[in-house]
Design a protein around this motif. Structure first.
Motif, PDB file in Angstrom:
ATOM      1  N   ALA A  79       7.122  -1.557  -6.238  1.00  0.00           N
ATOM      2  CA  ALA A  79       6.043  -0.571  -6.089  1.00  0.00           C
ATOM      3  C   ALA A  79       6.291   0.605  -7.030  1.00  0.00           C
ATOM      4  O   ALA A  79       7.430   0.928  -7.369  1.00  0.00           O
ATOM      5  N   ASP A  80       5.222   1.236  -7.457  1.00  0.00           N
ATOM      6  CA  ASP A  80       5.314   2.425  -8.303  1.00  0.00           C
ATOM      7  C   ASP A  80       5.729   3.599  -7.420  1.00  0.00           C
ATOM      8  O   ASP A  80       4.923   4.116  -6.639  1.00  0.00           O
ATOM      9  N   ILE A  81       6.971   4.014  -7.528  1.00  0.00           N
ATOM     10  CA  ILE A  81       7.475   5.060  -6.637  1.00  0.00           C
ATOM     11  C   ILE A  81       6.775   6.397  -6.875  1.00  0.00           C
ATOM     12  O   ILE A  81       6.694   7.220  -5.968  1.00  0.00           O
ATOM     13  N   PHE A  82       6.262   6.610  -8.060  1.00  0.00           N
ATOM     14  CA  PHE A  82       5.558   7.862  -8.338  1.00  0.00           C
ATOM     15  C   PHE A  82       4.251   7.937  -7.557  1.00  0.00           C
ATOM     16  O   PHE A  82       3.876   9.009  -7.068  1.00  0.00           O
ATOM     17  N   ASP A  83       3.563   6.809  -7.412  1.00  0.00           N
ATOM     18  CA  ASP A  83       2.352   6.782  -6.569  1.00  0.00           C
ATOM     19  C   ASP A  83       2.712   7.147  -5.130  1.00  0.00           C
ATOM     20  O   ASP A  83       2.035   7.956  -4.495  1.00  0.00           O
ATOM     21  N   ILE A  84       3.766   6.544  -4.633  1.00  0.00           N
ATOM     22  CA  ILE A  84       4.161   6.764  -3.241  1.00  0.00           C
ATOM     23  C   ILE A  84       4.616   8.212  -3.028  1.00  0.00           C
ATOM     24  O   ILE A  84       4.282   8.835  -2.018  1.00  0.00           O
ATOM     25  N   GLN A  85       5.353   8.768  -3.981  1.00  0.00           N
ATOM     26  CA  GLN A  85       5.819  10.153  -3.868  1.00  0.00           C
ATOM     27  C   GLN A  85       4.660  11.139  -3.808  1.00  0.00           C
ATOM     28  O   GLN A  85       4.759  12.178  -3.165  1.00  0.00           O
ATOM     29  N   ARG A  86       3.558  10.848  -4.487  1.00  0.00           N
ATOM     30  CA  ARG A  86       2.411  11.763  -4.516  1.00  0.00           C
ATOM     31  C   ARG A  86       1.660  11.814  -3.190  1.00  0.00           C
ATOM     32  O   ARG A  86       0.879  12.725  -2.959  1.00  0.00           O
ATOM     33  N   VAL A  87       1.884  10.832  -2.320  1.00  0.00           N
ATOM     34  CA  VAL A  87       1.217  10.819  -1.013  1.00  0.00           C
ATOM     35  C   VAL A  87       2.076  11.627  -0.044  1.00  0.00           C
ATOM     36  O   VAL A  87       3.161  11.193   0.343  1.00  0.00           O
ATOM     37  N   GLN A  88       1.584  12.813   0.337  1.00  0.00           N
ATOM     38  CA  GLN A  88       2.351  13.693   1.224  1.00  0.00           C
ATOM     39  C   GLN A  88       2.474  13.099   2.627  1.00  0.00           C
ATOM     40  O   GLN A  88       3.549  13.040   3.192  1.00  0.00           O
ATOM     41  N   ASP A  89       1.342  12.687   3.185  1.00  0.00           N
ATOM     42  CA  ASP A  89       1.301  12.111   4.535  1.00  0.00           C
ATOM     43  C   ASP A  89       1.400  10.600   4.397  1.00  0.00           C
ATOM     44  O   ASP A  89       0.427   9.936   4.037  1.00  0.00           O
ATOM     45  N   LYS A  90       2.575  10.053   4.642  1.00  0.00           N
ATOM     46  CA  LYS A  90       2.823   8.619   4.423  1.00  0.00           C
ATOM     47  C   LYS A  90       1.937   7.733   5.295  1.00  0.00           C
ATOM     48  O   LYS A  90       1.721   6.569   4.968  1.00  0.00           O
ATOM     49  N   SER A  91       1.373   8.278   6.365  1.00  0.00           N
ATOM     50  CA  SER A  91       0.449   7.478   7.179  1.00  0.00           C
ATOM     51  C   SER A  91      -0.811   7.130   6.379  1.00  0.00           C
ATOM     52  O   SER A  91      -1.516   6.183   6.723  1.00  0.00           O
ATOM     53  N   GLN A  92      -1.057   7.858   5.301  1.00  0.00           N
ATOM     54  CA  GLN A  92      -2.202   7.548   4.436  1.00  0.00           C
ATOM     55  C   GLN A  92      -1.969   6.271   3.629  1.00  0.00           C
ATOM     56  O   GLN A  92      -2.895   5.752   3.012  1.00  0.00           O
ATOM     57  N   LEU A  93      -0.762   5.761   3.656  1.00  0.00           N
ATOM     58  CA  LEU A  93      -0.465   4.503   2.963  1.00  0.00           C
ATOM     59  C   LEU A  93      -0.911   3.289   3.762  1.00  0.00           C
ATOM     60  O   LEU A  93      -1.049   2.198   3.197  1.00  0.00           O
ATOM     61  N   VAL A  94      -1.145   3.454   5.059  1.00  0.00           N
ATOM     62  CA  VAL A  94      -1.557   2.321   5.898  1.00  0.00           C
ATOM     63  C   VAL A  94      -2.835   1.670   5.363  1.00  0.00           C
ATOM     64  O   VAL A  94      -2.871   0.442   5.191  1.00  0.00           O
ATOM     65  N   PRO A  95      -3.895   2.432   5.038  1.00  0.00           N
ATOM     66  CA  PRO A  95      -5.091   1.778   4.490  1.00  0.00           C
ATOM     67  C   PRO A  95      -4.838   1.094   3.144  1.00  0.00           C
ATOM     68  O   PRO A  95      -5.453   0.074   2.842  1.00  0.00           O
ATOM     69  N   VAL A  96      -3.916   1.620   2.364  1.00  0.00           N
ATOM     70  CA  VAL A  96      -3.570   0.999   1.080  1.00  0.00           C
ATOM     71  C   VAL A  96      -2.941  -0.371   1.332  1.00  0.00           C
ATOM     72  O   VAL A  96      -3.282  -1.364   0.672  1.00  0.00           O
ATOM     73  N   ILE A  97      -2.034  -0.426   2.306  1.00  0.00           N
ATOM     74  CA  ILE A  97      -1.388  -1.693   2.658  1.00  0.00           C
ATOM     75  C   ILE A  97      -2.406  -2.672   3.223  1.00  0.00           C
ATOM     76  O   ILE A  97      -2.396  -3.862   2.878  1.00  0.00           O
TER      77      ILE A  97
END
Length: 124
Positions: free
Chosen positions: A80-98
């Motif tokens: 995974a692109d760690i820079f994309d993930i780092q830019r997301v402050q609230d990691k719960s916002q990654l759930v829709p991405v997954i």
């Protein structure tokens, strides 16, 4: 500053080489991020992969199988692109991405053809 990507007949996608379809109906999809030494799974790549699938593969009935590979000598995908993930402050916002990624994988599966990864080098 980085020049925005502009599609051409020689390169329709930024993160992929143009899809090659062999006479036997094998679609070859080559990951190839020109901006990095290694390919990573970024949000932009995921969006572009869905466009590539919908535009070039999903409704082409001549395609009998799909092979995913890398155009880079350095390996397949570094993860995974760690820079994309780092830019997301609230990691719960990654759930829709997954969830979107899972739905995309299910869409690919729904084509009903073999999907193969031709991996050389690192694949995380």
């Amino acid at each position: 500053p980085e020049t925005p990507f502009a599609p051409t007949p020689d390169r329709k996608y930024k993160y992929f080489q143009n899809v090659e379809i062999t006479p036997g109906g094998v679609a070859i999809v080559r990951f190839d991020n020109p901006d990095k030494k290694v390919n990573t799974l970024s949000f932009a790549l995921m969006h572009e992969a869905q466009s590539l699938w919908n535009d070039d593969i999903h409704s082409d009935h001549s395609i009998k199988s799909v092979v995913f590979t890398s155009a880079k000598e350095s390996g397949f995908i570094a993860g995974a692109d760690i820079f994309d993930i780092q830019r997301v402050q609230d990691k719960s916002q990654l759930v829709p991405v997954i969830e979107q990624a899972l739905n995309f994988f299910l869409r690919m599966k729904s084509k009903g053809v073999p999907l193969v990864a031709a991996i050389h080098g690192p694949a995380l």
